[in-house]
Design a protein around this motif. Structure first.
Motif, PDB file in Angstrom:
ATOM      1  N   GLN A   1     -15.448  29.895 -81.655  1.00  0.00           N
ATOM      2  CA  GLN A   1     -14.437  29.416 -80.729  1.00  0.00           C
ATOM      3  C   GLN A   1     -14.361  30.283 -79.471  1.00  0.00           C
ATOM      4  OE1 GLN A   1     -12.528  26.678 -80.696  1.00  0.00           O
ATOM      5  NE2 GLN A   1     -13.551  25.932 -82.524  1.00  0.00           N
ATOM      6  N   LYS A   2     -14.812  31.522 -79.576  1.00  0.00           N
ATOM      7  CA  LYS A   2     -14.722  32.451 -78.444  1.00  0.00           C
ATOM      8  C   LYS A   2     -16.117  32.857 -77.950  1.00  0.00           C
ATOM      9  CE  LYS A   2     -10.749  34.116 -81.019  1.00  0.00           C
ATOM     10  NZ  LYS A   2     -10.235  35.155 -81.924  1.00  0.00           N
TER      11      LYS A   2
ATOM     12  N   ARG B   1      -6.428  23.063 -72.998  1.00  0.00           N
ATOM     13  CA  ARG B   1      -5.278  23.265 -73.879  1.00  0.00           C
ATOM     14  C   ARG B   1      -5.707  23.105 -75.334  1.00  0.00           C
ATOM     15  NH1 ARG B   1      -2.080  20.939 -77.114  1.00  0.00           N
ATOM     16  NH2 ARG B   1      -3.196  18.949 -76.913  1.00  0.00           N
ATOM     17  N   GLN B   2      -6.540  22.108 -75.605  1.00  0.00           N
ATOM     18  CA  GLN B   2      -7.023  21.891 -76.966  1.00  0.00           C
ATOM     19  C   GLN B   2      -7.837  23.078 -77.468  1.00  0.00           C
ATOM     20  OE1 GLN B   2      -9.133  18.197 -77.358  1.00  0.00           O
ATOM     21  NE2 GLN B   2      -7.290  16.942 -77.103  1.00  0.00           N
ATOM     22  N   HIS B   3      -8.601  23.695 -76.581  1.00  0.00           N
ATOM     23  CA  HIS B   3      -9.400  24.846 -77.001  1.00  0.00           C
ATOM     24  C   HIS B   3      -8.502  25.987 -77.469  1.00  0.00           C
ATOM     25  CE1 HIS B   3     -12.660  27.721 -77.210  1.00  0.00           C
ATOM     26  NE2 HIS B   3     -11.955  28.547 -76.457  1.00  0.00           N
ATOM     27  N   GLN B   4      -7.438  26.248 -76.746  1.00  0.00           N
ATOM     28  CA  GLN B   4      -6.508  27.299 -77.160  1.00  0.00           C
ATOM     29  C   GLN B   4      -5.852  26.948 -78.487  1.00  0.00           C
ATOM     30  OE1 GLN B   4      -6.377  30.252 -75.659  1.00  0.00           O
ATOM     31  NE2 GLN B   4      -7.962  29.385 -74.303  1.00  0.00           N
ATOM     32  N   ARG B   5      -5.530  25.672 -78.672  1.00  0.00           N
ATOM     33  CA  ARG B   5      -4.958  25.237 -79.943  1.00  0.00           C
ATOM     34  C   ARG B   5      -5.962  25.400 -81.076  1.00  0.00           C
ATOM     35  NH1 ARG B   5      -1.712  25.187 -83.921  1.00  0.00           N
ATOM     36  NH2 ARG B   5      -1.567  23.225 -85.103  1.00  0.00           N
ATOM     37  N   ALA B   6      -7.226  25.106 -80.825  1.00  0.00           N
ATOM     38  CA  ALA B   6      -8.254  25.246 -81.857  1.00  0.00           C
ATOM     39  C   ALA B   6      -8.404  26.705 -82.286  1.00  0.00           C
ATOM     40  CB  ALA B   6      -9.587  24.701 -81.351  1.00  0.00           C
TER      41      ALA B   6
ATOM     42  N   GLY C   1      -6.335  22.186 -94.382  1.00  0.00           N
ATOM     43  CA  GLY C   1      -6.370  22.808 -93.062  1.00  0.00           C
ATOM     44  C   GLY C   1      -7.730  22.679 -92.403  1.00  0.00           C
ATOM     45  N   LEU C   2      -8.788  22.828 -93.188  1.00  0.00           N
ATOM     46  CA  LEU C   2     -10.138  22.686 -92.651  1.00  0.00           C
ATOM     47  C   LEU C   2     -10.387  21.261 -92.174  1.00  0.00           C
ATOM     48  CD1 LEU C   2     -12.200  24.830 -95.176  1.00  0.00           C
ATOM     49  CD2 LEU C   2     -12.123  25.169 -92.695  1.00  0.00           C
ATOM     50  N   ARG C   3      -9.895  20.294 -92.917  1.00  0.00           N
ATOM     51  CA  ARG C   3     -10.082  18.900 -92.506  1.00  0.00           C
ATOM     52  C   ARG C   3      -9.321  18.613 -91.216  1.00  0.00           C
ATOM     53  NH1 ARG C   3     -13.020  15.608 -95.049  1.00  0.00           N
ATOM     54  NH2 ARG C   3     -13.780  16.082 -97.143  1.00  0.00           N
ATOM     55  N   ALA C   4      -8.143  19.195 -91.082  1.00  0.00           N
ATOM     56  CA  ALA C   4      -7.387  19.017 -89.841  1.00  0.00           C
ATOM     57  C   ALA C   4      -8.129  19.657 -88.675  1.00  0.00           C
ATOM     58  CB  ALA C   4      -5.993  19.619 -89.986  1.00  0.00           C
ATOM     59  N   CYS C   5      -8.685  20.855 -88.896  1.00  0.00           N
ATOM     60  CA  CYS C   5      -9.476  21.524 -87.857  1.00  0.00           C
ATOM     61  C   CYS C   5     -10.695  20.697 -87.485  1.00  0.00           C
ATOM     62  CB  CYS C   5      -9.915  22.903 -88.332  1.00  0.00           C
ATOM     63  SG  CYS C   5      -8.615  24.148 -88.341  1.00  0.00           S
TER      64      CYS C   5
ATOM     65  N   ASN D   1     -12.134  16.566 -79.912  1.00  0.00           N
ATOM     66  CA  ASN D   1     -12.385  17.350 -78.705  1.00  0.00           C
ATOM     67  C   ASN D   1     -13.811  17.127 -78.209  1.00  0.00           C
ATOM     68  OD1 ASN D   1     -13.458  20.147 -77.527  1.00  0.00           O
ATOM     69  ND2 ASN D   1     -11.282  20.017 -77.066  1.00  0.00           N
ATOM     70  N   MET D   2     -14.773  17.147 -79.134  1.00  0.00           N
ATOM     71  CA  MET D   2     -16.169  16.907 -78.765  1.00  0.00           C
ATOM     72  C   MET D   2     -16.340  15.515 -78.182  1.00  0.00           C
ATOM     73  SD  MET D   2     -18.241  18.564 -81.980  1.00  0.00           S
ATOM     74  CE  MET D   2     -18.254  20.335 -82.301  1.00  0.00           C
ATOM     75  N   GLY D   3     -15.694  14.529 -78.801  1.00  0.00           N
ATOM     76  CA  GLY D   3     -15.830  13.162 -78.325  1.00  0.00           C
ATOM     77  C   GLY D   3     -15.295  12.982 -76.915  1.00  0.00           C
ATOM     78  N   ARG D   4     -14.194  13.658 -76.593  1.00  0.00           N
ATOM     79  CA  ARG D   4     -13.640  13.551 -75.238  1.00  0.00           C
ATOM     80  C   ARG D   4     -14.586  14.172 -74.214  1.00  0.00           C
ATOM     81  NH1 ARG D   4      -7.204  13.449 -75.663  1.00  0.00           N
ATOM     82  NH2 ARG D   4      -7.399  13.458 -73.400  1.00  0.00           N
ATOM     83  N   LYS D   5     -15.244  15.256 -74.573  1.00  0.00           N
ATOM     84  CA  LYS D   5     -16.225  15.841 -73.663  1.00  0.00           C
ATOM     85  C   LYS D   5     -17.395  14.883 -73.458  1.00  0.00           C
ATOM     86  CE  LYS D   5     -15.226  20.627 -75.047  1.00  0.00           C
ATOM     87  NZ  LYS D   5     -15.720  21.770 -75.855  1.00  0.00           N
ATOM     88  N   GLU D   6     -17.845  14.276 -74.566  1.00  0.00           N
ATOM     89  CA  GLU D   6     -19.007  13.392 -74.487  1.00  0.00           C
ATOM     90  C   GLU D   6     -18.698  12.088 -73.764  1.00  0.00           C
ATOM     91  OE1 GLU D   6     -20.600  15.147 -78.774  1.00  0.00           O
ATOM     92  OE2 GLU D   6     -19.831  13.104 -78.636  1.00  0.00           O
TER      93      GLU D   6
END
Length: 321
Positions: A205-206, A236-241, A268-272, A279-284
């Motif tokens: 993530q970083k 904003r989503q990246h900071q949340r991730a 929790g992993l499934r939510a992540c 997030n990936m889909g919005r970039k694509e």
């Protein structure tokens, strides 16, 4: 005028580019989309992700990832969409289009496979049989610098995806009652533990991948304000991730092996994972098509050089313009 598009997705670079074009086309004509998962030789995991057998997602998880990303791409552009029902993805594309009432199939160029029984329409590619339904083959940006820069970005996404799938499998195996499955996991994943996977996810993530994304965003902002709101939301989503993965790492670090904790961890992993796929889909579906449209060849040349250097250099860098 076309009203309902069928868009097959398989996670390949060409499929991702075609998805972005199909979403923009659907938006421009007021059409809706049904996404259909295809069997893929390349799953979300890849050699560049250094994925062991334990990180390879099951077929259902691959489909979940592909469709979540596609749906997020469409919704970010305001395009109504639906997902192919389980089982439809195994049908021929034309049959799937008819089953969903589609009047146009949008596909990426597909490589020619000997003895495939599909007619050749260009060098090294095959034409898709729409079964009487119109087929639009999306053009692929052939500029070398564009292809190189985006390929490196997508490798970074696949690396994160591979480790997420590995973490999900590790969580299932760790709390599953099947001792044989646990032994298989330990044998195939060697010394990999949930703690190590969680640490790797936090690092990713970083990582330099985020620096590359920031560099792309900065150049896009310098050329247009058309996607500023989307870029703000993605940041904003990246900071949340980061926060979500840090929370999971703390849960794993507690060392509590109870069934309740195991269930919380997998949930929790499934939510992540869902958050990451979206997030990936919005970039694509938004960022990459806009970058292809607004960035100059000079921008892409600089980005390709920077990304190539960053992908092999662990030292931190700041985005440049």
């Amino acid at each position: 005028m076309f009203r309902h598009l069928l868009v097959p997705v398989d996670g390949s670079d060409a499929s991702i580019e075609a998805l972005g074009q199909a979403v923009e086309f659907a938006q421009s004509i007021g059409a809706r989309i049904t996404f259909c998962p295809l069997p893929a030789e390349r799953t979300a995991s890849c050699p560049e992700a250094e994925a062991e057998r334990c990180t390879q997602p099951a077929d259902g998880e691959t489909t979940w990832e592909l469709l979540a990303r596609a749906e997020a791409a469409a919704r970010a552009q305001g395009v109504p969409c639906s997902l192919a029902a389980p089982g439809v993805d195994a049908a021929p594309i034309g049959a799937a289009a008819r089953a969903h009432g589609c009047d146009l199939i949008c596909v990426a160029p597909r490589p020619l496979v000997p003895s495939s029984g599909i007619s050749e329409y260009g060098t090294g590619t095959v034409a898709v049989d729409g079964g009487g339904i119109a087929v639009l083959t999306c053009a692929i940006d052939s500029r070398p610098a564009v292809a190189q820069a985006i390929r490196i970005l997508l490798v970074g996404q696949r690396t994160l995806a591979a480790h997420l799938h590995g973490a999900l499998r590790a969580a299932r195996m760790a709390r599953g009652p099947d001792l044989a499955r646990q032994a298989e996991y330990q044998a195939t994943c060697k010394a990999t533990t949930l703690h190590e996977i969680a640490g790797r996810l936090s690092e990713l993530q970083k990582s330099q991948h985020h620096s590359m994304t920031e560099a792309l965003f900065a150049r896009l902002r310098a050329h247009t304000s058309a996607v500023d709101a989307e870029l703000d939301e993605l940041e904003r989503q990246h900071q949340r991730a980061i926060q979500m993965f840090d929370d999971l790492a703390r849960l794993i670090a507690r060392g509590d092996e109870s069934a309740a904790t195991g269930g919380m961890l997998e949930e929790g992993l499934r939510a992540c994972a869902q958050f990451t796929w979206e997030n990936m889909g919005r970039k694509e579906g938004v960022v990459l098509p806009a970058a292809r449209r607004y960035l100059s060849d000079k921008d892409w040349n600089v980005l390709a050089e920077e990304f190539a250097a960053w992908s092999t250099d662990k030292s931190p860098r700041s985005p440049t313009l």
